[in-house]
Design a protein around this motif. Structure first.
Motif, PDB file in Angstrom:
ATOM      1  N   PHE A 165      -3.951   3.022  -2.615  1.00  0.00           N
ATOM      2  CA  PHE A 165      -3.447   4.327  -2.187  1.00  0.00           C
ATOM      3  C   PHE A 165      -4.417   4.964  -1.198  1.00  0.00           C
ATOM      4  CE2 PHE A 165      -0.725   3.815  -5.750  1.00  0.00           C
ATOM      5  CZ  PHE A 165       0.216   4.840  -5.790  1.00  0.00           C
ATOM      6  N   LEU A 166      -3.871   5.589  -0.174  1.00  0.00           N
ATOM      7  CA  LEU A 166      -4.610   6.481   0.714  1.00  0.00           C
ATOM      8  C   LEU A 166      -3.914   7.836   0.626  1.00  0.00           C
ATOM      9  CD1 LEU A 166      -6.791   7.002   2.878  1.00  0.00           C
ATOM     10  CD2 LEU A 166      -5.126   6.238   4.597  1.00  0.00           C
ATOM     11  N   ILE A 167      -4.634   8.842   0.134  1.00  0.00           N
ATOM     12  CA  ILE A 167      -4.016  10.123  -0.227  1.00  0.00           C
ATOM     13  C   ILE A 167      -4.625  11.228   0.630  1.00  0.00           C
ATOM     14  CG2 ILE A 167      -3.508  11.707  -2.118  1.00  0.00           C
ATOM     15  CD1 ILE A 167      -4.118   9.383  -4.060  1.00  0.00           C
ATOM     16  N   PHE A 168      -3.818  11.812   1.505  1.00  0.00           N
ATOM     17  CA  PHE A 168      -4.253  12.929   2.344  1.00  0.00           C
ATOM     18  C   PHE A 168      -3.811  14.249   1.722  1.00  0.00           C
ATOM     19  CE2 PHE A 168      -3.834   9.463   5.459  1.00  0.00           C
ATOM     20  CZ  PHE A 168      -5.029   9.569   6.154  1.00  0.00           C
ATOM     21  N   HIS A 169      -4.636  15.254   1.893  1.00  0.00           N
ATOM     22  CA  HIS A 169      -4.228  16.619   1.568  1.00  0.00           C
ATOM     23  C   HIS A 169      -4.782  17.553   2.620  1.00  0.00           C
ATOM     24  CE1 HIS A 169      -8.161  18.191   0.184  1.00  0.00           C
ATOM     25  NE2 HIS A 169      -8.360  16.962  -0.302  1.00  0.00           N
ATOM     26  N   VAL A 170      -4.131  18.688   2.791  1.00  0.00           N
ATOM     27  CA  VAL A 170      -4.593  19.687   3.742  1.00  0.00           C
ATOM     28  C   VAL A 170      -5.903  20.283   3.240  1.00  0.00           C
ATOM     29  CG1 VAL A 170      -4.080  21.963   4.712  1.00  0.00           C
ATOM     30  CG2 VAL A 170      -2.292  20.212   4.609  1.00  0.00           C
TER      31      VAL A 170
ATOM     32  N   GLY B 299      -7.324   0.471 -10.262  1.00  0.00           N
ATOM     33  CA  GLY B 299      -6.731   0.449  -8.940  1.00  0.00           C
ATOM     34  C   GLY B 299      -7.669   0.971  -7.868  1.00  0.00           C
ATOM     35  N   GLN B 300      -7.162   1.026  -6.647  1.00  0.00           N
ATOM     36  CA  GLN B 300      -7.915   1.530  -5.504  1.00  0.00           C
ATOM     37  C   GLN B 300      -7.224   2.774  -4.970  1.00  0.00           C
ATOM     38  OE1 GLN B 300      -8.764  -1.495  -2.487  1.00  0.00           O
ATOM     39  NE2 GLN B 300      -8.221  -3.070  -3.974  1.00  0.00           N
ATOM     40  N   ALA B 301      -8.001   3.819  -4.728  1.00  0.00           N
ATOM     41  CA  ALA B 301      -7.444   5.054  -4.191  1.00  0.00           C
ATOM     42  C   ALA B 301      -8.534   5.823  -3.470  1.00  0.00           C
ATOM     43  CB  ALA B 301      -6.838   5.912  -5.305  1.00  0.00           C
ATOM     44  N   GLU B 302      -8.180   6.360  -2.318  1.00  0.00           N
ATOM     45  CA  GLU B 302      -9.096   7.185  -1.533  1.00  0.00           C
ATOM     46  C   GLU B 302      -8.397   8.492  -1.204  1.00  0.00           C
ATOM     47  OE1 GLU B 302     -11.687   7.080   2.637  1.00  0.00           O
ATOM     48  OE2 GLU B 302     -10.227   5.501   2.207  1.00  0.00           O
ATOM     49  N   VAL B 303      -9.120   9.601  -1.359  1.00  0.00           N
ATOM     50  CA  VAL B 303      -8.589  10.925  -1.050  1.00  0.00           C
ATOM     51  C   VAL B 303      -9.285  11.447   0.203  1.00  0.00           C
ATOM     52  CG1 VAL B 303      -8.304  13.296  -1.862  1.00  0.00           C
ATOM     53  CG2 VAL B 303      -8.079  11.385  -3.471  1.00  0.00           C
TER      54      VAL B 303
ATOM     55  N   ALA C 262      -5.784  10.044  -7.809  1.00  0.00           N
ATOM     56  CA  ALA C 262      -6.728   8.991  -7.434  1.00  0.00           C
ATOM     57  C   ALA C 262      -7.620   8.607  -8.608  1.00  0.00           C
ATOM     58  CB  ALA C 262      -7.578   9.450  -6.255  1.00  0.00           C
ATOM     59  N   ALA C 263      -8.079   9.593  -9.357  1.00  0.00           N
ATOM     60  CA  ALA C 263      -8.943   9.304 -10.500  1.00  0.00           C
ATOM     61  C   ALA C 263      -8.210   8.477 -11.544  1.00  0.00           C
ATOM     62  CB  ALA C 263      -9.443  10.611 -11.117  1.00  0.00           C
ATOM     63  N   ALA C 264      -6.949   8.796 -11.796  1.00  0.00           N
ATOM     64  CA  ALA C 264      -6.172   8.031 -12.767  1.00  0.00           C
ATOM     65  C   ALA C 264      -6.010   6.584 -12.316  1.00  0.00           C
ATOM     66  CB  ALA C 264      -4.803   8.675 -12.973  1.00  0.00           C
ATOM     67  N   LEU C 265      -5.733   6.383 -11.035  1.00  0.00           N
ATOM     68  CA  LEU C 265      -5.575   5.020 -10.510  1.00  0.00           C
ATOM     69  C   LEU C 265      -6.881   4.236 -10.604  1.00  0.00           C
ATOM     70  CD1 LEU C 265      -3.405   5.971  -7.433  1.00  0.00           C
ATOM     71  CD2 LEU C 265      -2.684   4.405  -9.240  1.00  0.00           C
ATOM     72  N   ILE C 266      -7.978   4.881 -10.267  1.00  0.00           N
ATOM     73  CA  ILE C 266      -9.275   4.201 -10.311  1.00  0.00           C
ATOM     74  C   ILE C 266      -9.654   3.856 -11.748  1.00  0.00           C
ATOM     75  CG2 ILE C 266     -11.751   4.525  -9.895  1.00  0.00           C
ATOM     76  CD1 ILE C 266     -10.876   6.177  -7.380  1.00  0.00           C
TER      77      ILE C 266
ATOM     78  N   GLY D 188       0.827  -1.203   0.000  1.00  0.00           N
ATOM     79  CA  GLY D 188       0.000   0.000   0.000  1.00  0.00           C
ATOM     80  C   GLY D 188       0.858   1.247   0.000  1.00  0.00           C
ATOM     81  N   VAL D 189       0.211   2.388  -0.223  1.00  0.00           N
ATOM     82  CA  VAL D 189       0.899   3.676  -0.295  1.00  0.00           C
ATOM     83  C   VAL D 189       0.049   4.718   0.432  1.00  0.00           C
ATOM     84  CG1 VAL D 189       1.857   5.447  -1.819  1.00  0.00           C
ATOM     85  CG2 VAL D 189       1.874   3.055  -2.547  1.00  0.00           C
ATOM     86  N   VAL D 190       0.683   5.475   1.344  1.00  0.00           N
ATOM     87  CA  VAL D 190       0.022   6.566   2.055  1.00  0.00           C
ATOM     88  C   VAL D 190       0.767   7.849   1.711  1.00  0.00           C
ATOM     89  CG1 VAL D 190      -0.668   7.502   4.291  1.00  0.00           C
ATOM     90  CG2 VAL D 190      -0.629   5.012   3.938  1.00  0.00           C
ATOM     91  N   LEU D 191       0.038   8.845   1.211  1.00  0.00           N
ATOM     92  CA  LEU D 191       0.642  10.098   0.757  1.00  0.00           C
ATOM     93  C   LEU D 191       0.119  11.263   1.590  1.00  0.00           C
ATOM     94  CD1 LEU D 191       0.275   9.583  -3.109  1.00  0.00           C
ATOM     95  CD2 LEU D 191       2.165   8.885  -1.625  1.00  0.00           C
ATOM     96  N   LEU D 192       1.035  12.153   1.982  1.00  0.00           N
ATOM     97  CA  LEU D 192       0.695  13.307   2.815  1.00  0.00           C
ATOM     98  C   LEU D 192       0.960  14.598   2.058  1.00  0.00           C
ATOM     99  CD1 LEU D 192       2.318  12.200   6.226  1.00  0.00           C
ATOM    100  CD2 LEU D 192      -0.004  11.733   5.379  1.00  0.00           C
ATOM    101  N   ASP D 193      -0.083  15.211   1.567  1.00  0.00           N
ATOM    102  CA  ASP D 193      -0.094  16.578   1.046  1.00  0.00           C
ATOM    103  C   ASP D 193       0.951  16.824  -0.043  1.00  0.00           C
ATOM    104  OD1 ASP D 193      -1.739  18.892   1.350  1.00  0.00           O
ATOM    105  OD2 ASP D 193      -0.011  19.980   2.118  1.00  0.00           O
TER     106      ASP D 193
END
Length: 286
Positions: free
Chosen positions: A211-216, A238-242, A230-234, A156-161
């Motif tokens: 992917f789990l993608i966080f943004h401020v 793939g799986q991606a949540e923002v 996320a849209a490109a992955l989906i 998995g991948v977790v992204l911060l901002d």
């Protein structure tokens, strides 16, 4: 409220002012140092943890030109609390190299961790420029292929901002502050902005980790970039949540991530647990 240009520069300047100048130094006491190349920055710290536990590999930020693997903040306690093994990696920095070489180093760190902890699920966690590098390694198979691995080998991948998932997108605003940000991107990407943009590297037919993608919350630049990735992955299957992080700044999302009361860290912990279980089922089925 500061002008948007000024706010973006403050994000950069605040982060860079807090970054240690020394890189490639020995790790903290009790931490195993893994080297994956001859350069002093081709090294990562492996914190104490069970050999069989999932590995959280942290990629620091710093505008692709600054930063150091010691910038783990609350992550060591977070990893212990959730039964994870923490690894924090250095990588070569601009202007000596572009983000391509930095991403190669992150992929090499993944391989080094796999050798040190065979069979353990590996998840990437990146902040800011580190989020971009983590996303690039997880979407463009060339980086892990050089290590005889694939993006599917990541649990998995977790992204911060992050705000550089598509580096071809013009930075908003005008004036000297915006020019400073453009210089930062030019230094990191050179003439390879498209080739080094994770959103543009996503392809049908590839298998990507979740992917789990966080943004401020309220930082539209990172929000738009996060949603587009996320849209490109989906679209590619793939799986991606923002997730918007309310009440956080670019800096505090990173420094506070993993504190006991941190909502984003706990949400990520649930994601990590789910992906670790998924990886275990996949391994058992094979």
């Amino acid at each position: 409220m500061p002008h948007p240009d000024r706010r973006r520069l403050l994000i950069v300047a605040t982060g860079l002012a807090l970054i240690p100048a020394l890189t490639g130094a020995a790790g903290p006491p009790g931490v195993e140092v893994l080297r994956f190349g001859a350069d002093p920055q081709q090294v990562c710290d492996l914190y104490p943890g069970s050999d069989g536990s999932a590995v959280l590999l942290f990629v620091h930020g710093g505008g692709w030109a600054h930063g150091e693997r010691s910038m783990v903040h609350a992550l060591p306690d977070y990893a212990r609390r959730h039964g994870l093994t923490l690894v924090s990696t250095d990588y070569r920095l601009a202007p000596a190299v572009t983000a391509r070489r930095s991403a190669e180093d992150v992929a090499a760190a993944v391989a080094a961790v796999r050798r040190a902890r065979p069979g353990a699920p590996i998840l990437l966690l990146g902040h800011s420029a580190g989020a971009h590098l983590a996303a690039l390694v997880a979407t463009d198979p060339a980086y892990l292929a050089a290590q005889d691995l694939t993006p599917a080998d990541l649990a998995g991948v977790v992204l911060l901002d992050g705000a550089g998932y598509d580096a071809t997108t013009p930075r908003g605003g005008r004036g000297p502050l915006n020019r400073a940000l453009e210089r930062m991107y030019d230094q990191a990407f050179g003439d390879e902005r498209a080739a080094l943009s994770p959103t543009l590297r996503v392809r049908d037919g590839e298998v990507y980790p979740p992917f789990l993608i966080f943004h401020v919350a309220g930082r539209e630049e990172s929000a738009a970039q996060s949603r587009a990735l996320a849209a490109a992955l989906i679209r590619a299957g793939g799986q991606a949540e923002v997730v918007a992080a309310p009440g956080d700044s670019h800096r505090s999302l990173n420094t506070g991530f993993g504190l006991a009361a941190d909502a984003e860290g706990e949400r990520a912990a649930a994601f990590i647990a789910a992906q670790t279980m998924r990886a275990a089922r996949t391994e058992h089925a094979s």
